[in-house]
Write a protein that holds these residues in place. Structure first.
Motif: not given
Ligand SMILES: Cc1cc2nc3c(=O)[nH]c(=O)nc-3n(C[C@H](O)[C@H](O)[C@H](O)COP(=O)(O)OP(=O)(O)OC[C@H]3O[C@@H](n4cnc5c(N)ncnc54)[C@H](O)[C@@H]3O)c2cc1C
Length: 428
Positions: A15, A34-35, A43-44, A47-48, A50, A228, A389-390, A392-394
């Motif tokens: 995201v 990014e920490r 979470a990225s 993941n699955g 898809m 941050a 949630g589930h 995030g990539w979608t």
């Molecule tokens: C098992 C599993 C399967 C999944 N399968 C799918 C799928 O098939 N398709 C799909 O669309 N989604 C899927 N998802 C969901 C998807 O992976 C997540 O919704 C998505 O990764 C969220 O992305 P994000 O960038 O919001 O969070 P993250 O990827 O968690 O990124 C947040 C980032 O912020 C950083 N951060 C946090 N706090 C700080 C701070 N204070 N200072 C600096 N950096 C910080 C973290 O280190 C991290 O790198 C799945 C999730 C899981 C767990």
């Protein structure tokens, strides 16, 4: 348009990186903080793989409370509530259950569906424009059913929550196997399957890396190993305090996944986004040139899990556990995924599980109503893009495009109120 702002994006997951890319393309100067030491370490990471507008429904479906109550004490339940997580979930949990009425579930499914369809419809252009190589597959996904009643209800659900961009085809067991010969061994146990030809797949971490590299080429600055710690603001955002010092900013985008709420608490905001743990196993068969046993990702709805081919590798991912920020790998949860692999690919599972297997757990950032929070909140210049949630990539690219439109006060393709963090009463 308010071009040329200094914008800091917190978080380099799917995201944060898509947000940074879209904001830079809109003419801003963007820095990602990014920490961790690289993109996609949260979470990225594994993941699955898809992109599934077909799975846009939030997990708080009507009756979810029954499933959660039933899970207490059953370590292998696909949707598991750990008693120790209950105190930390009180406020969020009540909202989660409150959003599980038939009416709200329907509205929230429709919101997610519109965002997911908008997002995936842009992936092809993005891929071509930046020459992104991440093992993209466009054969759709298959949702399989072993029970005729569940198949009927799955078909009904997908037709009720239809979207012009989300095509669905109901297949008999024979048609399923004709589409995906990898399922031949279980043809006899299938009641049928739903094929969603518009769904996509690929390696989400690789996508984040190659899009991050494209963003960097366009001028986005990445500061890794920098956390941050505080948003410095009066009525307007002034700077971001980080472990590398204060950084002045005209705008800050919090895209810190399940950690987003912690950062926003410092400016008096309570974002109802909680961690929901999931697992994956990535199997890389050793010493064989045999082609992967599947070509199309297969989803098992009942287990909240999927088996996805990623080049030579096969990934089994899913299940959901409410257990706070704990990232330990729990053996019964891993066993769930092994069982799923054996149930879907009985002839290949042992070989795959005997190869190089990487077990992983990640925290889905889940908003209380199952719809992501995208847009301004709190002091002027503060934005959130979190809680996917589930999905995030979608939803990543569509969320980033919506965010960039909101930052520049441009008309957006989607109704911003549907995703506004301010829909929760805590936001000013
Ligand atoms: C098992 C599993 C399967 C999944 N399968 C799918 C799928 O098939 N398709 C799909 O669309 N989604 C899927 N998802 C969901 C998807 O992976 C997540 O919704 C998505 O990764 C969220 O992305 P994000 O960038 O919001 O969070 P993250 O990827 O968690 O990124 C947040 C980032 O912020 C950083 N951060 C946090 N706090 C700080 C701070 N204070 N200072 C600096 N950096 C910080 C973290 O280190 C991290 O790198 C799945 C999730 C899981 C767990």
């Amino acid at each position: 348009m308010r071009g040329g702002m200094q914008i800091i994006v917190v978080g380099a997951g799917l995201v944060g990186v898509t947000s940074a890319y879209r904001l830079q393309r809109a003419g801003h100067s963007v820095t990602v903080v990014e920490r961790e030491a690289a993109v996609a370490c949260g979470a990225s990471q594994a993941n699955g793989g898809m992109l599934t507008p077909s799975m846009a429904d939030p997990w708080n479906a009507p009756g979810v409370w029954r499933e959660l109550l039933h899970s207490l004490g059953h370590a292998e339940a696909p949707l598991l509530l750990r008693p120790r997580a209950i105190p930390s979930l009180l406020g969020w949990g009540l909202r989660f259950l409150g959003a599980s009425t038939t009416r709200r579930y329907g509205e929230n499914t429709a919101r997610n569906l519109r965002l997911a369809a908008y997002s995936v419809s842009g992936m092809d252009a993005l891929r071509r424009e930046e020459a992104l190589e991440y093992g993209a597959a466009t054969r759709g996904t298959l949702k399989i059913y072993r029970d005729a009643a569940a198949f009927d209800s799955g078909l009904r659900k997908s037709r009720t929550f239809g979207h012009p961009l989300v095509e669905v085809r109901a297949l008999t067991a024979a048609q399923t196997v004709a589409l995906e010969p990898g399922l031949t061994d279980i043809e006899g146990s299938l009641a049928g399957a739903l094929h969603f030809p518009g769904d996509e797949a690929g390696d989400a971490r690789l996508f984040t890396e190659v899009l991050g590299a494209a963003a960097e080429r366009r001028g986005v600055r990445f500061l890794f190993g920098t956390a941050a710690t505080r948003i410095i603001a009066d009525k307007q955002v002034r700077a971001l305090a980080t472990t590398a010092g204060d950084m002045p900013a005209d705008a800050i985008v919090v895209a810190a996944g399940s950690q987003s709420a912690a950062l926003l608490r410092g400016v008096g905001l309570r974002l109802p986004v909680a961690p929901v743990k999931g697992y994956s196993l990535t199997c890389e068969p050793s010493g064989t040139d045999a082609p992967p046993p599947l070509a199309v990702p297969v989803v098992d709805d009942a287990l909240h899990a999927a088996v996805t081919p990623l080049g030579r590798r096969i990934r089994i991912a899913g299940t959901a556990e409410f257990t706070g920020f704990d990232l330990q790998l729990s053996p019964p949860r891993i066993e769930n995924l092994r069982r799923l692999l054996r149930a879907i690919l009985p002839r290949h599972a042992d070989r795959l599980l005997a190869g190089n297997v990487v077990s992983w757990a990640g925290l889905r950032p889940m908003s209380a109503d199952g719809v992501p929070c995208i847009g301004p909140c709190g002091p002027a210049g503060l934005y959130v893009n979190a809680g996917h949630g589930h999905l995030g990539w979608t939803m990543a690219d569509g969320s980033a495009r919506l965010l960039a439109d909101l930052v520049d006060h441009r008309p957006a393709a989607l109704e911003p109120r549907d995703y506004s963090p301010r829909r929760f009463r805590w936001a000013s």
